[in-house]
Design an enzyme around this catalytic site. Structure first.
Site, PDB file in Angstrom:
ATOM      1  N   GLY A 112       0.804  -1.219   0.000  1.00 28.66           N
ATOM      2  CA  GLY A 112       0.000   0.000   0.000  1.00 28.66           C
ATOM      3  C   GLY A 112       0.833   1.263   0.000  1.00 28.66           C
ATOM      4  N   ALA A 113       1.903   1.273  -0.795  1.00 30.08           N
ATOM      5  CA  ALA A 113       2.884   2.365  -0.723  1.00 30.08           C
ATOM      6  C   ALA A 113       2.642   3.476  -1.727  1.00 30.08           C
ATOM      7  CB  ALA A 113       4.290   1.801  -0.912  1.00 30.08           C
ATOM      8  N   TYR A 161     -12.953  -3.854  11.663  1.00 27.79           N
ATOM      9  CA  TYR A 161     -11.661  -3.181  11.513  1.00 27.79           C
ATOM     10  C   TYR A 161     -10.823  -3.356  12.767  1.00 27.79           C
ATOM     11  CZ  TYR A 161      -8.185   0.515  11.080  1.00 27.79           C
ATOM     12  OH  TYR A 161      -6.993   1.210  11.028  1.00 27.79           O
TER      13      TYR A 161
END
Length: 295
Positions: free
Chosen positions: A21-22, A170
């Site tokens: 997720g960069a 979450y």
């Protein structure tokens, strides 16, 4: 060291860092700073076009940066295995794996039928770490850093059936990140590698961008009012990833009140996250669900 910043990061030249997720937010800032300090940075992202744009932005800021892009959809175990194959072809070792990607507020399931937050935030990273583990252990001082959240304190995981729904999905996935980290570090005891964790505190990022509007808009408003910048939010991850004094099983977050703001320090996670029985049982179930055994 109460005001640790990225100026404290030692030279990372020759170090190979894979960051999930960069292409945006905390992951992008983590990648940029590591590139500035000489690391070979691999952006492992679901959207290759966005990842390539992020890579170009980093190259503009850091002209001598070495940036690679690998397609990775943590919500599909087939994609996780494909990414592992690509990384194996390109690198004989991985010095640093940063399990950063995350989603919140989503409903539905992954390609493999798992609740989407549980599947992406925990199971996808569990599988990726297991598949890459021999490459990480092959490094002189491999390190795995998993990004959790203050929200892990609200998470619940059934000790007998970790996959069972237990309220806030979450928070459950962020609790799983810590249970996984602590059990992983125990299993790495006889290797040169360690596992640590971090959380950003209150950071204004794009984690809500795919959430339904009714969830996304109020959370974005709160984040913009009270959250700190992604660059500040990335500091706990960067410290866990690069500080030579970090030990396996440690957890880093902001130093301020309720760990929302401040410079990164070692912090304590919930008693539930330290439950060895839950750690072991989560590990067993995660291996069963992903088909990935760490050996």
């Amino acid at each position: 060291m109460s005001r640790w910043t990225d100026t404290e990061i030692p030279d990372q030249s020759g170090r190979i860092a894979v960051i999930t997720g960069a292409n945006t937010g905390l992951g992008y800032e983590t990648a940029r700073v590591l590139a500035e300090h000489g690391a070979v940075v691999v952006l492992a992202c679901r959207n290759s076009d966005k990842a390539n744009d992020a890579a170009d932005q980093i190259r503009t800021l850091v002209p001598d940066a070495t940036i690679d892009v690998v397609e990775l959809d943590l919500g599909a175990l087939e994609s996780v295995r494909d990414a592992d194959t690509v990384l194996r072809d390109r690198y004989d070792r991985i010095d640093l794996l940063i399990n950063n990607a995350g989603v919140t507020g989503l409903t539905g399931t992954t390609a493999d039928g798992f609740e989407i937050q549980w599947g992406i935030n925990h199971l996808g990273h569990f599988a990726l770490t297991g598949l890459l583990l021999d490459r990480i252990v092959a490094a002189p001082a491999g390190r795995i850093v998993t990004v959790s959240s203050i929200g892990h304190r609200f998470g619940r995981i059934d000790a007998d059936d970790p996959a069972a729904p237990t309220g806030n999905a979450y928070a459950k996935s962020k609790l799983a990140n810590l249970l996984f980290t602590y059990e992983l570090d125990r299993r790495l005891t006889d290797t040169p590698a360690i596992a640590a964790a971090a959380h950003p505190g209150g950071a204004s990022t794009e984690i809500f961008r795919y959430s339904p509007a009714g969830f996304r808009l109020p959370n974005l408003a709160v984040a913009r009012l009270f959250g700190r910048t992604p660059a500040m939010g990335a500091l706990p991850t960067l410290r866990a990833a690069t500080d030579p004094d970090v030990k396996g099983g440690e957890y880093y977050g902001p130093s301020g009140l309720f760990e929302i703001q401040g410079y990164p320090v070692r912090v304590e996670s919930s008693a539930r996250s330290r439950d060895a029985r839950r750690q072991r049982r989560l590990w067993e179930v995660s291996e069963e669900l992903t088909g990935v055994s760490f050996g």
